[in-house]
Write a protein that holds these residues in place. Structure first.
Motif, PDB file in Angstrom:
ATOM      1  N   THR A   1       0.618  -1.574   0.031  1.00  0.00           N
ATOM      2  CA  THR A   1      -0.050   0.035   0.502  1.00  0.00           C
ATOM      3  C   THR A   1       0.718   1.297  -0.210  1.00  0.00           C
ATOM      4  OG1 THR A   1      -1.996  -1.141   1.419  1.00  0.00           O
ATOM      5  CG2 THR A   1      -1.560   1.089   0.966  1.00  0.00           C
ATOM      6  N   VAL A   2       0.749   1.912  -0.999  1.00  0.00           N
ATOM      7  CA  VAL A   2       1.586   3.114  -1.563  1.00  0.00           C
ATOM      8  C   VAL A   2       0.392   4.732  -1.454  1.00  0.00           C
ATOM      9  CG1 VAL A   2       3.165   2.199  -2.104  1.00  0.00           C
ATOM     10  CG2 VAL A   2       1.743   3.447  -3.447  1.00  0.00           C
ATOM     11  N   THR A   3       1.305   5.587  -1.252  1.00  0.00           N
ATOM     12  CA  THR A   3       0.269   6.822  -1.288  1.00  0.00           C
ATOM     13  C   THR A   3       0.905   7.667  -2.475  1.00  0.00           C
ATOM     14  OG1 THR A   3       0.598   7.243   0.979  1.00  0.00           O
ATOM     15  CG2 THR A   3      -0.411   9.266  -0.783  1.00  0.00           C
ATOM     16  N   LEU A   4      -0.296   7.954  -3.189  1.00  0.00           N
ATOM     17  CA  LEU A   4       0.169   8.788  -4.610  1.00  0.00           C
ATOM     18  C   LEU A   4      -0.238   9.789  -3.990  1.00  0.00           C
ATOM     19  CD1 LEU A   4      -1.780   7.006  -7.385  1.00  0.00           C
ATOM     20  CD2 LEU A   4       0.559   6.622  -6.761  1.00  0.00           C
ATOM     21  N   ALA A   5       0.722  11.960  -4.068  1.00  0.00           N
ATOM     22  CA  ALA A   5       0.850  12.931  -4.469  1.00  0.00           C
ATOM     23  C   ALA A   5       1.089  13.125  -5.803  1.00  0.00           C
ATOM     24  CB  ALA A   5       2.335  13.260  -3.886  1.00  0.00           C
ATOM     25  N   ILE A   6      -0.514  14.047  -5.668  1.00  0.00           N
ATOM     26  CA  ILE A   6      -0.586  14.084  -6.972  1.00  0.00           C
ATOM     27  C   ILE A   6      -0.655  16.304  -6.810  1.00  0.00           C
ATOM     28  CG2 ILE A   6      -2.765  13.999  -8.822  1.00  0.00           C
ATOM     29  CD1 ILE A   6      -3.936  12.155  -7.531  1.00  0.00           C
ATOM     30  N   TYR A   7       0.085  16.646  -7.785  1.00  0.00           N
ATOM     31  CA  TYR A   7       0.160  17.762  -7.705  1.00  0.00           C
ATOM     32  C   TYR A   7      -0.999  18.939  -8.495  1.00  0.00           C
ATOM     33  CZ  TYR A   7       4.255  16.367  -5.199  1.00  0.00           C
ATOM     34  OH  TYR A   7       5.183  15.349  -4.143  1.00  0.00           O
ATOM     35  N   ALA A   8      -2.085  18.893  -8.082  1.00  0.00           N
ATOM     36  CA  ALA A   8      -3.194  19.881  -8.970  1.00  0.00           C
ATOM     37  C   ALA A   8      -3.713  19.707  -7.761  1.00  0.00           C
ATOM     38  CB  ALA A   8      -3.960  18.645 -10.005  1.00  0.00           C
ATOM     39  N   ASP A   9      -4.579  20.721  -8.137  1.00  0.00           N
ATOM     40  CA  ASP A   9      -5.167  20.741  -7.017  1.00  0.00           C
ATOM     41  C   ASP A   9      -6.836  20.543  -7.440  1.00  0.00           C
ATOM     42  OD1 ASP A   9      -4.142  24.143  -6.415  1.00  0.00           O
ATOM     43  OD2 ASP A   9      -5.082  24.855  -8.191  1.00  0.00           O
ATOM     44  N   GLU A  10      -6.891  19.580  -8.063  1.00  0.00           N
ATOM     45  CA  GLU A  10      -8.368  19.134  -8.911  1.00  0.00           C
ATOM     46  C   GLU A  10      -8.164  17.511  -9.383  1.00  0.00           C
ATOM     47  OE1 GLU A  10     -11.163  20.183 -10.806  1.00  0.00           O
ATOM     48  OE2 GLU A  10     -11.543  22.249 -10.435  1.00  0.00           O
ATOM     49  N   ILE A  11      -8.617  16.604  -8.775  1.00  0.00           N
ATOM     50  CA  ILE A  11      -7.860  15.039  -9.228  1.00  0.00           C
ATOM     51  C   ILE A  11      -8.367  15.232 -10.967  1.00  0.00           C
ATOM     52  CG2 ILE A  11      -9.857  13.372  -8.337  1.00  0.00           C
ATOM     53  CD1 ILE A  11      -8.021  11.364  -7.447  1.00  0.00           C
ATOM     54  N   GLY A  12      -9.224  15.255 -11.101  1.00  0.00           N
ATOM     55  CA  GLY A  12      -9.534  15.011 -12.600  1.00  0.00           C
ATOM     56  C   GLY A  12      -9.389  13.600 -13.305  1.00  0.00           C
ATOM     57  N   ASP A  13      -8.483  14.106 -14.726  1.00  0.00           N
ATOM     58  CA  ASP A  13      -9.078  12.813 -15.108  1.00  0.00           C
ATOM     59  C   ASP A  13      -7.954  11.689 -13.991  1.00  0.00           C
ATOM     60  OD1 ASP A  13      -6.526  13.380 -15.374  1.00  0.00           O
ATOM     61  OD2 ASP A  13      -6.394  13.103 -17.796  1.00  0.00           O
ATOM     62  N   VAL A  14      -6.876  11.911 -13.625  1.00  0.00           N
ATOM     63  CA  VAL A  14      -6.166  11.198 -12.419  1.00  0.00           C
ATOM     64  C   VAL A  14      -6.849   9.852 -11.824  1.00  0.00           C
ATOM     65  CG1 VAL A  14      -4.930  10.617 -11.464  1.00  0.00           C
ATOM     66  CG2 VAL A  14      -4.706  12.261 -12.301  1.00  0.00           C
ATOM     67  N   GLU A  15      -8.713  10.856 -11.744  1.00  0.00           N
ATOM     68  CA  GLU A  15      -9.452   9.380 -10.529  1.00  0.00           C
ATOM     69  C   GLU A  15     -10.038   8.586 -11.316  1.00  0.00           C
ATOM     70  OE1 GLU A  15     -13.390  10.063  -7.639  1.00  0.00           O
ATOM     71  OE2 GLU A  15     -12.572  11.385  -9.481  1.00  0.00           O
ATOM     72  N   ASP A  16     -10.314   8.611 -12.375  1.00  0.00           N
ATOM     73  CA  ASP A  16     -10.368   7.490 -13.659  1.00  0.00           C
ATOM     74  C   ASP A  16      -9.065   6.369 -13.701  1.00  0.00           C
ATOM     75  OD1 ASP A  16     -13.262   8.441 -14.107  1.00  0.00           O
ATOM     76  OD2 ASP A  16     -12.708   9.052 -15.627  1.00  0.00           O
ATOM     77  N   LYS A  17      -8.274   7.329 -13.653  1.00  0.00           N
ATOM     78  CA  LYS A  17      -6.761   5.723 -14.056  1.00  0.00           C
ATOM     79  C   LYS A  17      -6.918   5.146 -12.659  1.00  0.00           C
ATOM     80  CE  LYS A  17      -6.189   9.241 -17.259  1.00  0.00           C
ATOM     81  NZ  LYS A  17      -5.647   8.973 -18.431  1.00  0.00           N
ATOM     82  N   ILE A  18      -7.158   5.836 -11.630  1.00  0.00           N
ATOM     83  CA  ILE A  18      -6.737   5.132 -10.668  1.00  0.00           C
ATOM     84  C   ILE A  18      -7.723   4.339  -9.459  1.00  0.00           C
ATOM     85  CG2 ILE A  18      -4.403   6.818 -10.524  1.00  0.00           C
ATOM     86  CD1 ILE A  18      -5.678   7.768  -8.547  1.00  0.00           C
ATOM     87  N   ARG A  19      -9.043   4.499 -10.201  1.00  0.00           N
ATOM     88  CA  ARG A  19      -9.725   4.029  -9.701  1.00  0.00           C
ATOM     89  C   ARG A  19      -9.782   2.640  -8.965  1.00  0.00           C
ATOM     90  NH1 ARG A  19     -14.445   5.442 -12.800  1.00  0.00           N
ATOM     91  NH2 ARG A  19     -14.284   7.314 -11.212  1.00  0.00           N
ATOM     92  N   ASP A  20      -9.602   1.296  -9.652  1.00  0.00           N
ATOM     93  CA  ASP A  20      -8.813  -0.037  -9.856  1.00  0.00           C
ATOM     94  C   ASP A  20      -8.029   0.225  -8.289  1.00  0.00           C
ATOM     95  OD1 ASP A  20     -10.986  -0.524 -11.607  1.00  0.00           O
ATOM     96  OD2 ASP A  20      -9.551  -0.731 -13.390  1.00  0.00           O
ATOM     97  N   PHE A  21      -7.837   1.166  -8.256  1.00  0.00           N
ATOM     98  CA  PHE A  21      -6.654   1.198  -7.156  1.00  0.00           C
ATOM     99  C   PHE A  21      -6.363   1.455  -6.240  1.00  0.00           C
ATOM    100  CE2 PHE A  21      -4.701   1.073 -11.308  1.00  0.00           C
ATOM    101  CZ  PHE A  21      -3.919  -0.118 -11.656  1.00  0.00           C
ATOM    102  N   VAL A  22      -7.679   2.091  -5.793  1.00  0.00           N
ATOM    103  CA  VAL A  22      -7.535   3.491  -4.771  1.00  0.00           C
ATOM    104  C   VAL A  22      -7.754   1.916  -3.590  1.00  0.00           C
ATOM    105  CG1 VAL A  22      -9.633   4.437  -3.376  1.00  0.00           C
ATOM    106  CG2 VAL A  22      -8.426   5.065  -5.999  1.00  0.00           C
ATOM    107  N   LYS A  23      -7.616   2.494  -2.213  1.00  0.00           N
ATOM    108  CA  LYS A  23      -8.080   1.335  -1.179  1.00  0.00           C
ATOM    109  C   LYS A  23      -8.866   1.336  -0.619  1.00  0.00           C
ATOM    110  CE  LYS A  23      -5.049   0.314   3.459  1.00  0.00           C
ATOM    111  NZ  LYS A  23      -4.889   0.634   4.076  1.00  0.00           N
ATOM    112  N   LYS A  24      -9.163   0.182   0.122  1.00  0.00           N
ATOM    113  CA  LYS A  24     -10.533   0.482  -0.328  1.00  0.00           C
ATOM    114  C   LYS A  24     -10.535  -0.132   1.468  1.00  0.00           C
ATOM    115  CE  LYS A  24     -12.760  -0.851  -4.385  1.00  0.00           C
ATOM    116  NZ  LYS A  24     -12.189  -1.306  -5.250  1.00  0.00           N
TER     117      LYS A  24
END
Length: 76
Positions: free
Chosen positions: A53-76
């Motif tokens: 389990t790791v942490t992604l640090a996204i350097y943006a004000d909004e997650i935008g298109d990144v959210e769709d790309k990481i949806r399957d990997f987000v810790k539940k």
């Protein structure tokens, strides 16, 4: 900066994640303990993330298109 915890079960998932993140225009780092690597670097991600389990640090004000790309990997 937005931080999101994700799970990578194996090397295959790590390669898939890097492939998806490589198309993003924002900078994204992967953090595990005191290690920080570029999340778009296959060598960096494989060296710290496979099977963890790791942490992604996204350097943006909004997650935008990144959210769709990481949806399957987000810790539940």
């Amino acid at each position: 900066m937005i931080k999101i915890d994700i799970n990578l079960k194996n090397e295959k998932e790590a390669v898939e994640l890097v492939s998806k993140l490589s198309t993003c225009s924002v900078n994204i780092d992967m953090i595990y303990g005191h290690y920080i690597v570029d999340a778009k670097s296959i060598l960096g991600v494989l060296s710290v993330a496979a099977g963890k389990t790791v942490t992604l640090a996204i350097y943006a004000d909004e997650i935008g298109d990144v959210e769709d790309k990481i949806r399957d990997f987000v810790k539940k």
